[in-house]
Design a protein around this motif. Structure first.
Motif, PDB file in Angstrom:
ATOM      1  N   ARG A  18     -23.881  25.928   6.142  1.00 56.57           N
ATOM      2  CA  ARG A  18     -24.762  27.156   5.468  1.00 56.57           C
ATOM      3  C   ARG A  18     -23.893  28.399   5.377  1.00 56.57           C
ATOM      4  O   ARG A  18     -23.956  29.244   4.488  1.00 56.57           O
ATOM      5  CB  ARG A  18     -25.889  27.186   6.422  1.00 56.57           C
ATOM      6  N   ASN A  21     -21.535  27.822   2.329  1.00 56.39           N
ATOM      7  CA  ASN A  21     -22.391  28.086   1.121  1.00 56.39           C
ATOM      8  C   ASN A  21     -22.655  29.665   0.910  1.00 56.39           C
ATOM      9  O   ASN A  21     -22.386  30.183  -0.144  1.00 56.39           O
ATOM     10  CB  ASN A  21     -23.572  27.346   1.257  1.00 56.39           C
ATOM     11  N   ARG A  22     -22.870  30.265   1.876  1.00 57.85           N
ATOM     12  CA  ARG A  22     -23.034  31.859   1.814  1.00 57.85           C
ATOM     13  C   ARG A  22     -21.739  32.581   1.537  1.00 57.85           C
ATOM     14  O   ARG A  22     -21.660  33.490   0.706  1.00 57.85           O
ATOM     15  CB  ARG A  22     -23.668  32.407   3.014  1.00 57.85           C
ATOM     16  N   GLU A  25     -21.381  32.135  -2.297  1.00 55.08           N
ATOM     17  CA  GLU A  25     -22.295  32.836  -2.839  1.00 55.08           C
ATOM     18  C   GLU A  25     -21.754  34.409  -3.195  1.00 55.08           C
ATOM     19  O   GLU A  25     -22.086  35.088  -4.013  1.00 55.08           O
ATOM     20  CB  GLU A  25     -23.576  32.934  -2.355  1.00 55.08           C
ATOM     21  N   GLN A  26     -20.965  34.863  -1.812  1.00 54.11           N
ATOM     22  CA  GLN A  26     -20.529  36.449  -1.636  1.00 54.11           C
ATOM     23  C   GLN A  26     -19.274  36.252  -2.535  1.00 54.11           C
ATOM     24  O   GLN A  26     -18.706  37.464  -2.660  1.00 54.11           O
ATOM     25  CB  GLN A  26     -20.548  36.850  -0.461  1.00 54.11           C
ATOM     26  N   ASP A  57     -24.140  35.854   9.212  1.00 49.03           N
ATOM     27  CA  ASP A  57     -23.197  37.155   8.836  1.00 49.03           C
ATOM     28  C   ASP A  57     -23.210  38.539   9.081  1.00 49.03           C
ATOM     29  O   ASP A  57     -23.852  39.194   8.714  1.00 49.03           O
ATOM     30  CB  ASP A  57     -23.569  37.043   7.088  1.00 49.03           C
ATOM     31  N   TYR A  72     -17.996  37.104   6.295  1.00 47.70           N
ATOM     32  CA  TYR A  72     -17.549  37.328   4.819  1.00 47.70           C
ATOM     33  C   TYR A  72     -16.375  38.232   5.008  1.00 47.70           C
ATOM     34  O   TYR A  72     -15.260  38.213   3.953  1.00 47.70           O
ATOM     35  CB  TYR A  72     -18.653  38.126   4.334  1.00 47.70           C
TER      36      TYR A  72
END
Length: 220
Positions: A18, A21-22, A25-26, A57, A72
């Motif tokens: 997960r 995937n985040r 997306e970022q 995150d 991130y």
């Protein structure tokens, strides 16, 4: 040890996926960096009480008024450092911290030279990286503003704390063509910057707002 590395529940492979995937997306695009982050057990780099939050995150405390950067930021700074060339030979890291960013770098470059001003933090980080069999890292307990002159010049420099301006000693230790990724500013007015050393000087790209612990001098 195997179970602690693989993780269970909130530190399981599903939770890690997960996070990946985040990151996508970022805007993180490098599959190589995403794979390294996916396979590096972030939860072992923090106290057991916070391990269940390892893949959120967010930045988390690691003691001594320091933090582990949010996933991130780790991914973004690594991508910025490696974007302009192939595998880097020598990277200087300022701020070993808990060792997580060090572990990511060590799997993507030939050698990491990591400087930390807080000795107990660096000792823990060294033990963790040794446990992961990451042996292409050298450690120095020192003021980060001095860099590590003995091994300069560096193809890349990554700085994990925010000074008000770029330390001159770090600029001097960059190779021509080398890249430095560094947060600059105070408090909530910080900006992530990428500096490239050219034959004639330095080019600075100002990228996005960030929040890092302040860049402090001295050793502890």
């Amino acid at each position: 040890m195997i179970q602690s590395l693989q993780g269970i529940g909130m530190t399981s492979s599903r939770t890690r996926e997960r996070m990946i995937n985040r990151l996508m997306e970022q805007g993180i695009r490098s599959n190589k960096i995403l794979d390294v982050i996916r396979n590096t057990p972030r939860h072992i780099f923090m106290d057991e009480a916070l391990a269940s939050r390892a893949y959120e995150d967010t930045a988390l405390p690691i003691g001594y008024n320091q933090t582990i950067s949010q996933p991130y930021i780790v991914a973004k700074m690594t991508e910025l450092l490696l974007a302009s060339s192939g595998r880097l030979e020598k990277v200087l890291e300022i701020g070993t911290g808990c060792g997580y960013q060090t572990a990511i770098l060590a799997q993507l470059v030939n050698h990491v030279y990591s400087v930390e001003r807080i000795a107990p933090l660096q000792k823990k980080a060294k033990d963790r990286l040794w446990g992961l069999k990451l042996k292409n890292v050298s450690y120095l307990h020192s003021d980060g503003g001095w860099g590590w002159q003995d091994h300069a010049p560096y193809d890349g420099i990554l700085v994990a704390a925010a000074p008000p301006e770029i330390p001159e000693m770090l600029l001097q230790q960059m190779a021509v063509g080398g890249v430095m990724v560094i947060p600059i500013g105070k408090g909530s007015s910080q900006q992530l910057q990428r500096v490239t050393r050219t034959e004639g000087g330095y080019e600075v790209e100002r990228l996005e707002p960030v929040v890092f612990v302040p860049f402090l001098s001295g050793r502890k």
